[in-house]
Design a protein around this motif. Structure first.
Motif: not given
Ligand SMILES: Cc1ncc(COP(=O)(O)O)c(C=O)c1O
Length: 386
Positions: A50-54, A57-58, A71-77, A260-264
């Motif tokens: 479901s993807g990296t936790m990092a 979370q991002a 949403y908690s990170p567990r609710e995001v795929i 992740l870099a783009a989102l951050q």
């Protein structure tokens, strides 16, 4: 249409292409740099399905800050593109024969995705302004209706559904126990005074009956990187993740690091692209508003306009090609042949008298193409009735 354009190009024709379903911009530099470093560091291995936790979370942080949804990170795929996210959500939710309402005009893939999940797509026309028609939706609802698949900002119309309409739609869906799949892939491309709203932010209880869809393709010009997000209540997210585990193993690991870099750190690049699209949107809207033979609700988001041909064009014969114009599809074929401008016909999106103009092209190309479209419409109108 794309195949025909390539054929003509191979023969040496110079075509002005306004067909693109992707931004003509580079991804944020930070994303490209992060990807190159990740490759060099040997990060190209499987990640959790479901993807990296990092990244989960991002993405959860992004959905909260930009869409007002927690949403908690567990609710995001993290999915290999929003498209697969939508398909997997449908596979998770739909049983054979379940009906899924789709306001039209709509993206061509939606009905096919519903069919793959063994559901029945029920196409429900929007109003003249390309906004969802609640009465028509209610009339189309049956005991087999399981979900509604919505898309604002919309491909192909560029409509951004206003708050009150979205809220009413959300309340209606909730009252009838429908699932809402809200494809918000174009949410960051909204222009002028328009604002994007998620129906789940307007009707908070709906979040328990909804799947939020978004991703990197349009917001960060990362179409080929194939990263999208599906956010849903935990049990459903788990089912979607389970499906993905068997279908794809995981999304591309290097693209996850780049995303992740783009989102951050890619917010500024995203804003610059949005501004460029806003300028083009204004250019296209102003020209279309005064073009003969067209009716076009002004686009407010995404990067498309979806004009309808009026009676002053429909039924007439084009003087250059001799073809009779009975639909938007006829018109775009004439335009390609006579003026070397490539557009998409409206039939594929559920509105045969319309055609789609993508403004994922430079202002120079757009201006030239719009001149040719106006010239062709004028020539057809002047040609007398057939
Ligand atoms: C309405 C809509 N949703 C989803 C997608 C696909 O997004 P992705 O590239 O993340 O699969 C597209 C692509 O054109 C689209 O137009």
């Amino acid at each position: 249409m794309i195949a025909r354009v390539r054929e003509l190009q191979a023969q040496g024709a110079e075509i002005l292409e306004l067909t693109a379903g992707e931004p003509d911009f580079r991804p944020p530099e930070v994303a490209e740099k992060a990807a190159m470093e990740a490759i060099q560091a040997g990060k190209g291995r499987y990640t959790p399905a479901s993807g990296t936790m990092a990244l989960r979370q991002a993405a959860a942080n992004w959905i909260e800050s930009d869409f007002g949804l927690r949403y908690s990170p567990r609710e995001v795929i993290v999915c290999p593109g929003a498209k697969i996210g939508i398909s997997q959500a449908l596979l998770a939710l739909i049983r054979s024969g379940d009906e899924v309402l789709i306001p039209t005009p709509s993206w061509t893939s939606y009905p096919e995705m519903v069919r793959i999940a063994e559901g029945v797509p029920v196409m429900v026309p929007c109003d003249r302004n390309h906004l969802p028609d609640l009465e028509a939706l209610e009339a189309a609802r049956t005991s087999a209706t399981k979900a509604i698949l919505i898309n604002s900002p919309c491909n192909p119309t560029g409509a951004v559904w206003p708050k009150d309409r979205l809220k009413a739609l959300g309340e209606w869906a909730l009252a009838h126990d429908l699932w809402v799949i809200s494809d918000e892939i174009y949410a960051h491309l909204v222009y002028g005074d328009n604002r994007h709203d998620s129906p789940m932010a307007l009707v908070p209880e709906l979040q328990q009956r909804a799947v939020w869809i978004g991703g990197m393709s349009k917001a960060y010009a990362m179409t080929g990187w194939r990263i999208g997000f599906a956010a849903a209540p935990e049990a459903l997210a788990k089912t979607i993740g389970g499906l993905q585990s068997q279908l794809a193993s995981c999304p591309n690991s290097i693209s996850q690091i780049a995303s992740l870099a783009a989102l951050q750190h890619g917010g500024e690049a995203r804003q610059q692209m949005r501004q460029a699209f806003e300028n083009r949107c204004r250019l296209v809207s102003e020209r279309l508003a005064i073009m003969p033979g067209l009716e076009c609700p002004a686009p407010q988001g995404a990067f498309y306009a979806f004009p309808r041909l009026q009676d002053s064009i429909l039924g007439r014969r084009d003087p250059a090609t001799g073809r009779q114009i009975q639909s938007g599809d006829d018109f775009i074929e004439v335009l390609l042949e006579a003026d070397q401008v490539a557009l998409m016909g409206g039939t594929a999106f559920g509105e045969p008298t319309a055609f789609r103009i993508s403004f994922a092209a430079s202002e120079t190309v757009l201006t030239d193409a719009l001149d040719r479209i106006a010239g062709r419409l004028q020539a057809i109108q002047n040609s007398g009735n057939d």
